[in-house]
Design a protein around this motif. Structure first.
Motif, PDB file in Angstrom:
ATOM      1  N   CYS A 406       0.830  -1.203   0.000  1.00 55.88           N
ATOM      2  CA  CYS A 406       0.000   0.000   0.000  1.00 55.88           C
ATOM      3  C   CYS A 406       0.858   1.244   0.000  1.00 55.88           C
ATOM      4  O   CYS A 406       2.037   1.214   0.333  1.00 55.88           O
ATOM      5  CB  CYS A 406      -0.973   0.010   1.169  1.00 55.88           C
ATOM      6  N   GLN A 407       0.201   2.319  -0.416  1.00 56.60           N
ATOM      7  CA  GLN A 407       0.882   3.601  -0.530  1.00 56.60           C
ATOM      8  C   GLN A 407       0.852   4.269   0.823  1.00 56.60           C
ATOM      9  O   GLN A 407      -0.210   4.510   1.377  1.00 56.60           O
ATOM     10  CB  GLN A 407       0.137   4.472  -1.560  1.00 56.60           C
ATOM     11  N   ASP A 408       1.989   4.526   1.387  1.00 55.69           N
ATOM     12  CA  ASP A 408       2.029   5.213   2.664  1.00 55.69           C
ATOM     13  C   ASP A 408       3.016   6.361   2.548  1.00 55.69           C
ATOM     14  O   ASP A 408       4.210   6.163   2.419  1.00 55.69           O
ATOM     15  CB  ASP A 408       2.459   4.252   3.772  1.00 55.69           C
ATOM     16  N   GLU A 409       2.489   7.587   2.586  1.00 57.03           N
ATOM     17  CA  GLU A 409       3.333   8.760   2.314  1.00 57.03           C
ATOM     18  C   GLU A 409       4.516   8.880   3.279  1.00 57.03           C
ATOM     19  O   GLU A 409       5.620   9.158   2.894  1.00 57.03           O
ATOM     20  CB  GLU A 409       2.490  10.022   2.392  1.00 57.03           C
ATOM     21  N   VAL A 410       4.243   8.658   4.546  1.00 57.55           N
ATOM     22  CA  VAL A 410       5.307   8.831   5.538  1.00 57.55           C
ATOM     23  C   VAL A 410       6.402   7.791   5.316  1.00 57.55           C
ATOM     24  O   VAL A 410       7.575   8.100   5.278  1.00 57.55           O
ATOM     25  CB  VAL A 410       4.718   8.708   6.969  1.00 57.55           C
ATOM     26  N   ARG A 417       8.731   0.477   2.391  1.00 52.67           N
ATOM     27  CA  ARG A 417       7.452   0.163   1.752  1.00 52.67           C
ATOM     28  C   ARG A 417       6.544  -0.522   2.765  1.00 52.67           C
ATOM     29  O   ARG A 417       7.002  -1.308   3.593  1.00 52.67           O
ATOM     30  CB  ARG A 417       7.677  -0.712   0.533  1.00 52.67           C
ATOM     31  N   LYS A 418       5.282  -0.213   2.676  1.00 51.66           N
ATOM     32  CA  LYS A 418       4.328  -0.784   3.619  1.00 51.66           C
ATOM     33  C   LYS A 418       3.583  -1.909   2.926  1.00 51.66           C
ATOM     34  O   LYS A 418       2.989  -1.706   1.868  1.00 51.66           O
ATOM     35  CB  LYS A 418       3.363   0.314   4.057  1.00 51.66           C
ATOM     36  N   GLY A 419       3.633  -3.082   3.497  1.00 58.97           N
ATOM     37  CA  GLY A 419       2.955  -4.218   2.890  1.00 58.97           C
ATOM     38  C   GLY A 419       2.555  -5.236   3.934  1.00 58.97           C
ATOM     39  O   GLY A 419       3.089  -5.255   5.046  1.00 58.97           O
ATOM     40  N   PHE A 420       1.590  -6.071   3.591  1.00 59.10           N
ATOM     41  CA  PHE A 420       1.102  -7.093   4.520  1.00 59.10           C
ATOM     42  C   PHE A 420       0.964  -8.407   3.769  1.00 59.10           C
ATOM     43  O   PHE A 420       0.645  -8.432   2.573  1.00 59.10           O
ATOM     44  CB  PHE A 420      -0.258  -6.681   5.094  1.00 59.10           C
ATOM     45  N   LEU A 421       1.196  -9.494   4.503  1.00 57.20           N
ATOM     46  CA  LEU A 421       1.094 -10.817   3.900  1.00 57.20           C
ATOM     47  C   LEU A 421      -0.325 -11.350   4.069  1.00 57.20           C
ATOM     48  O   LEU A 421      -0.912 -11.233   5.152  1.00 57.20           O
ATOM     49  CB  LEU A 421       2.073 -11.780   4.579  1.00 57.20           C
ATOM     50  N   ILE A 422      -0.857 -11.928   3.003  1.00 59.35           N
ATOM     51  CA  ILE A 422      -2.176 -12.557   3.096  1.00 59.35           C
ATOM     52  C   ILE A 422      -2.084 -13.962   2.518  1.00 59.35           C
ATOM     53  O   ILE A 422      -1.194 -14.261   1.713  1.00 59.35           O
ATOM     54  CB  ILE A 422      -3.267 -11.734   2.356  1.00 59.35           C
ATOM     55  N   SER A 423      -3.003 -14.816   2.935  1.00 59.13           N
ATOM     56  CA  SER A 423      -2.911 -16.195   2.471  1.00 59.13           C
ATOM     57  C   SER A 423      -3.724 -16.421   1.208  1.00 59.13           C
ATOM     58  O   SER A 423      -3.428 -17.306   0.423  1.00 59.13           O
ATOM     59  CB  SER A 423      -3.374 -17.154   3.560  1.00 59.13           C
ATOM     60  N   ASP A 424      -4.762 -15.611   1.002  1.00 56.98           N
ATOM     61  CA  ASP A 424      -5.598 -15.815  -0.183  1.00 56.98           C
ATOM     62  C   ASP A 424      -6.168 -14.481  -0.641  1.00 56.98           C
ATOM     63  O   ASP A 424      -6.356 -13.559   0.152  1.00 56.98           O
ATOM     64  CB  ASP A 424      -6.732 -16.795   0.157  1.00 56.98           C
ATOM     65  N   CYS A 425      -6.469 -14.428  -1.911  1.00 58.33           N
ATOM     66  CA  CYS A 425      -6.955 -13.197  -2.517  1.00 58.33           C
ATOM     67  C   CYS A 425      -8.147 -13.575  -3.395  1.00 58.33           C
ATOM     68  O   CYS A 425      -8.000 -14.390  -4.308  1.00 58.33           O
ATOM     69  CB  CYS A 425      -5.801 -12.661  -3.352  1.00 58.33           C
ATOM     70  N   LEU A 462      -5.775  -0.049   4.701  1.00 61.22           N
ATOM     71  CA  LEU A 462      -4.396  -0.433   5.034  1.00 61.22           C
ATOM     72  C   LEU A 462      -3.526   0.756   5.418  1.00 61.22           C
ATOM     73  O   LEU A 462      -2.562   0.610   6.157  1.00 61.22           O
ATOM     74  CB  LEU A 462      -3.756  -1.172   3.858  1.00 61.22           C
ATOM     75  N   GLU A 463      -3.878   1.935   4.921  1.00 63.23           N
ATOM     76  CA  GLU A 463      -3.066   3.104   5.267  1.00 63.23           C
ATOM     77  C   GLU A 463      -3.110   3.381   6.767  1.00 63.23           C
ATOM     78  O   GLU A 463      -2.216   3.994   7.321  1.00 63.23           O
ATOM     79  CB  GLU A 463      -3.530   4.324   4.477  1.00 63.23           C
ATOM     80  N   ASP A 464      -4.186   2.934   7.421  1.00 64.23           N
ATOM     81  CA  ASP A 464      -4.305   3.166   8.864  1.00 64.23           C
ATOM     82  C   ASP A 464      -3.866   1.964   9.685  1.00 64.23           C
ATOM     83  O   ASP A 464      -4.019   1.956  10.899  1.00 64.23           O
ATOM     84  CB  ASP A 464      -5.761   3.503   9.222  1.00 64.23           C
ATOM     85  N   LEU A 465      -3.361   0.942   9.021  1.00 63.11           N
ATOM     86  CA  LEU A 465      -2.953  -0.264   9.760  1.00 63.11           C
ATOM     87  C   LEU A 465      -1.449  -0.209  10.000  1.00 63.11           C
ATOM     88  O   LEU A 465      -0.672  -0.020   9.060  1.00 63.11           O
ATOM     89  CB  LEU A 465      -3.322  -1.517   8.945  1.00 63.11           C
ATOM     90  N   ARG A 466      -1.073  -0.378  11.264  1.00 62.09           N
ATOM     91  CA  ARG A 466       0.346  -0.307  11.589  1.00 62.09           C
ATOM     92  C   ARG A 466       1.066  -1.582  11.195  1.00 62.09           C
ATOM     93  O   ARG A 466       0.479  -2.661  11.181  1.00 62.09           O
ATOM     94  CB  ARG A 466       0.522  -0.041  13.083  1.00 62.09           C
ATOM     95  N   MET A 467       2.347  -1.424  10.896  1.00 67.36           N
ATOM     96  CA  MET A 467       3.107  -2.587  10.415  1.00 67.36           C
ATOM     97  C   MET A 467       3.734  -3.403  11.535  1.00 67.36           C
ATOM     98  O   MET A 467       4.541  -4.265  11.271  1.00 67.36           O
ATOM     99  CB  MET A 467       4.205  -2.131   9.450  1.00 67.36           C
ATOM    100  N   GLU A 468       3.355  -3.127  12.776  1.00 60.13           N
ATOM    101  CA  GLU A 468       3.902  -3.920  13.870  1.00 60.13           C
ATOM    102  C   GLU A 468       3.493  -5.369  13.651  1.00 60.13           C
ATOM    103  O   GLU A 468       2.375  -5.645  13.201  1.00 60.13           O
ATOM    104  CB  GLU A 468       3.346  -3.435  15.213  1.00 60.13           C
ATOM    105  N   THR A 469       4.397  -6.277  13.980  1.00 58.86           N
ATOM    106  CA  THR A 469       4.109  -7.670  13.657  1.00 58.86           C
ATOM    107  C   THR A 469       2.989  -8.256  14.500  1.00 58.86           C
ATOM    108  O   THR A 469       2.280  -9.122  14.059  1.00 58.86           O
ATOM    109  CB  THR A 469       5.366  -8.544  13.832  1.00 58.86           C
TER     110      THR A 469
END
Lengths: 607, 147
Positions: A406-410, A417-425, A462-469
């Motif tokens: 996802c696009q995250d300006e900060v 880069r901001k990204g998240f892992l998913i199992s299915d789409c 996703l822009e509001d979701l933190r990347m903490e594990t």
């Protein structure tokens, strides 16, 4: 304007006009019977005039204007002026009727008019049927795959949405023409910028909000934005800027019209108010009450009326429209110019989402927050799993297969880069979302819930979701469950020991459990250790003052973004209260008029 | 999602003319060793469904929010009845969800829930967390706690 846009506009105008003319004629009939006054006719005609202007129907706009002028004087059902009014209304109906119902072989068949009050309940019934069908299909599919039925149900859902929602760009259609026409006749230069953060809008809201919007932009051009010469003298760009923005704010659809003009002329407003010899003096009014006088019928700051403004009808009509939608309209404090904000409750909304699965849960991820989706080719240990980042503590061993970037300006500035892992789409779909109920400690990235394939899912930005594990661990540590407590827990934040002691005494006597903090920083520390049901907080404090603390509390960093907050301050001025409300304070109280019973009533209502 | 007691059923059960003495309709919940009665006039419907599970830590007015439930274009936070009566949670295999009329909450109840008419005039005071009183051996839930 494209052919399809023009056709949509025609349909919209036809639907709006039918409703408004029906209201006009019904009110006139009631007036003849002595059951009603003609105020609604005046405001409706004003709105109709604006719409006709937007459509370029000058003759119709002129007739509406004439009728409005007649309504400026007292009328009786048998007076010649009333007869003239009826004649004009007939001509107006004929003129508009010709336009909206004229032969247009190439135009598509007009969309059937949807009854304003009924469309939401129609949607409820339709969706309930769709949900039942989906459940049936799902149950059947487990035994025997029936793709035809599935696609028919999907089609039924789509048609249901189309019946109740319209593309949001229809809200802005023709608005530019109105701005150009009004600014040309007042020798002004204005540039209009429209933006929307949603794709669709309820048709019921579209008609009312469009009418309101015409009044608001006309008002901004006539009253707000200065002439090029005046702007140059004030060091501004000779061309004024008018911004219209539509967005969803929790359970509300918000429409803001902001101009960079000279703001509300309070001197003129005062003079106009004082002429009326009202019992309350001008000085006794709060600033909010003063500017809201502009919504009263007949109130105008112009010395003379013309085709576009000056009779004090526009803002009154806006308020009526907004009230019909159970909403509110108010002046929002801004540094420059004037900003009017309309808020109408929104029980549901449409959102374009990527359907993703993670930690055994299905999520609807707003496509507006997604840059791209990639197949996971190698291990990406630094990226968090979506479900865990959202707060679930899944032990399910689901292998991630995709990365949602996802696009995250900060982050972009930091080259992270901001990204998240998913199992299915499972593809992209237009989803009907419901507003979230008031719950605490839910990830701020959740912006709604939806029914998807007979299952309820969270809608996530996703822009509001933190990347903490695993923020779930953090949340769990901070969440202290209520264990047979007698009273709700209140945190009193004030640097004055006297105030803290008084509030502590009042609250404890009434069964509340109370903790104290001496400033915003201390309050942050207390929140990290314990959970509370309410915060009562002073404004002026060292280290971190009340507004800074409130801003943090409602921010992404806070684990309690929806915790009820009462500002309790001796600086009970309008500006401080407005700022606090805009930052998310639930109530603002002045220490000067502290009354124990009233205070306890407010606390009790918020808990 | 399946409707168990719809609005009509709750309304009809609420009629006070069936007995010579005035009665009120209650949802009667069989807990482990207690029976609790919930005045049915507070609820719009009772449904059987699987709510969306919330992450741990999410709460509604300080009570643990188990999940969210969607019904007729509204989302309801779900709280288990044991949270209100201060009992230890007991696992049931099957649940029902009673939706409050003001749409603020869905109360999770064990599957052993039925509609019953009770003589509300017989309610006697009782010292028990979450209870407003007692009718016979049935505890009446204090609904004011949810307002």
């Amino acid at each position: 304007m494209s052919r399809s846009n023009e056709a949509s506009l025609q349909q919209l105008f036809a639907s709006e006009t039918r409703k408004r003319l029906e209201l006009v004629f019904n009110t006139v009939e009631e007036f003849k019977k002595g059951n009603s006054d003609l105020t609604p006719v005046k405001t409706t005609l004003h709105t109709l005039k604006g719409s006709a202007n937007m459509m370029g129907l000058e003759e119709a706009a002129r007739k509406a204007h004439e009728a409005e002028e007649i309504l400026g004087s007292p009328l009786t059902p048998h007076s010649p002026e009333f007869a003239r009014l009826e004649r004009l209304l007939g001509e107006l109906q004929e003129l508009i009727g010709e336009t909206v119902a004229g032969p247009r072989e190439s135009a598509p068949a007009p969309m059937p008019a949807v009854e304003s009050a009924g469309s939401i309940s129609i949607l409820q019934r339709l969706l309930s049927t769709v949900a039942k069908l989906e459940t049936l299909v799902k149950a059947t599919a487990e035994k025997k795959k029936e793709p035809v039925v599935e696609s028919e149900v999907r089609r039924l859902r789509e048609l249901t949405f189309q019946t109740v929602f319209a593309p949001v760009h229809q809200l802005f259609l023709g608005l530019d023409s109105v701005v150009q026409s009004v600014s040309a006749s007042h020798s002004k230069k204005v540039s209009l910028h429209c933006r929307a953060s949603t794709d669709q809008i309820l048709r019921d809201y579209l008609t009312e909000l469009r009418g309101a919007l015409v009044h608001l932009v006309s008002n901004s051009v006539v009253h707000g934005i200065e002439t090029p010469q005046a702007r140059i003298e004030r060091g501004k760009d000779p061309q004024g800027l008018l911004t219209v923005e539509l967005f969803q704010d929790e359970r509300f659809i918000c429409l803001e019209v902001h101009d960079d003009g000279g703001g509300v002329n309070l001197d003129k407003l005062r003079r106009s108010y004082e002429k009326e010899n009202r019992p309350q003096s001008w000085e006794a009014l709060e600033l909010e009450e003063k500017v809201n006088l502009l919504f009263e019928t007949g109130r105008s700051l112009r010395d003379t009326a013309d085709h576009h403004a000056g009779r004090g009808v526009g803002l009154a009509a806006v308020r009526e429209s907004v009230h019909r939608l159970n909403g509110r309209v108010f002046f929002k404090p801004v540094d420059q110019g004037t900003c009017l904000r309309i808020e109408v409750p929104s029980p549901f909304f449409l959102s374009r989402c990527l359907i993703a699965r993670s930690c055994g849960k299905v999520f609807g991820l707003a496509t507006s927050s997604i840059e791209k989706v990639e197949v996971l080719e190698s291990e990406e240990p630094t990226l968090p799993i979506l479900g865990l980042a959202f707060g679930y503590e899944s032990q399910e061993a689901e292998r991630p297969h995709y990365i949602v970037w996802c696009q995250d300006e900060v982050s972009a500035k930091k080259s992270v880069r901001k990204g998240f892992l998913i199992s299915d789409c499972q593809g992209i779909s237009e989803i009907l979302g419901y507003a979230l109920p008031s719950v605490s400690h839910l990830s701020p990235s959740a912006f709604g819930v939806a029914s998807w394939n007979a299952e309820t899912i969270f809608l996530v930005d996703l822009e509001d979701l933190r990347m903490e594990t695993n923020p779930a661990r953090r949340v769990t540590q901070k969440y202290v469950p209520r264990v047979e407590e007698d009273g709700k827990r209140v945190l009193v934040v004030d640097d004055s020991v006297t105030t803290r002691t008084i509030l502590l005494d009042v609250l404890k006597r009434n069964g509340y459990s109370v903790e104290q903090a001496v400033d915003g920083l201390d309050a942050q520390a207390k929140l990290a250790e314990q959970s509370f049901d309410l915060i009562v907080c002073d404004l002026e404090m060292p280290n971190l003052n009340g507004l800074e603390f409130l801003e943090w509390l409602r921010s992404e960093q806070s684990p309690y973004p929806s915790l009820p907050f009462v500002l309790f301050t001796s600086r009970d001025d309008y500006d401080s209260f407005q700022k606090a409300r805009l930052l998310g304070a639930d109530r603002c109280l002045g220490k000067g008029d502290f009354q124990e019973a009233k205070f306890l009533q407010i606390v009790s209502r918020l808990l | 999602m399946k409707e168990i007691f719809d609005a009509r059923a709750l309304e009809l059960a609420n009629r006070e003319t069936r007995e010579s003495r005035p009665t009120s309709s209650f949802l009667v919940v069989d807990m482990e060793d207690q029976r609790w009665a919930l005045p049915s006039r507070y609820f719009s419907t009772v449904v059987e469904t699987t709510p969306l599970e919330c992450p741990r830590g999410v709460s509604w007015r300080g009570y643990r929010c188990l999940g969210l439930l969607c019904w007729e274009l509204s989302a309801y936070p779900v709280v288990d009845i044991v949270e209100l009566i201060g009992e230890r949670p007991v696992h049931h295999s099957d649940y029902l969800f009673a939706l409050l009329r003001d749409k603020s909450l869905a109360l999770r109840l064990p599957r052993k829930t039925s509609l019953a008419e009770l003589f509300h005039e017989d309610m006697s005071p009782v010292q028990q967390s979450g209870a407003k009183g007692k009718i016979g051996d049935i505890l009446v839930l204090d609904m004011e706690a949810l307002r």
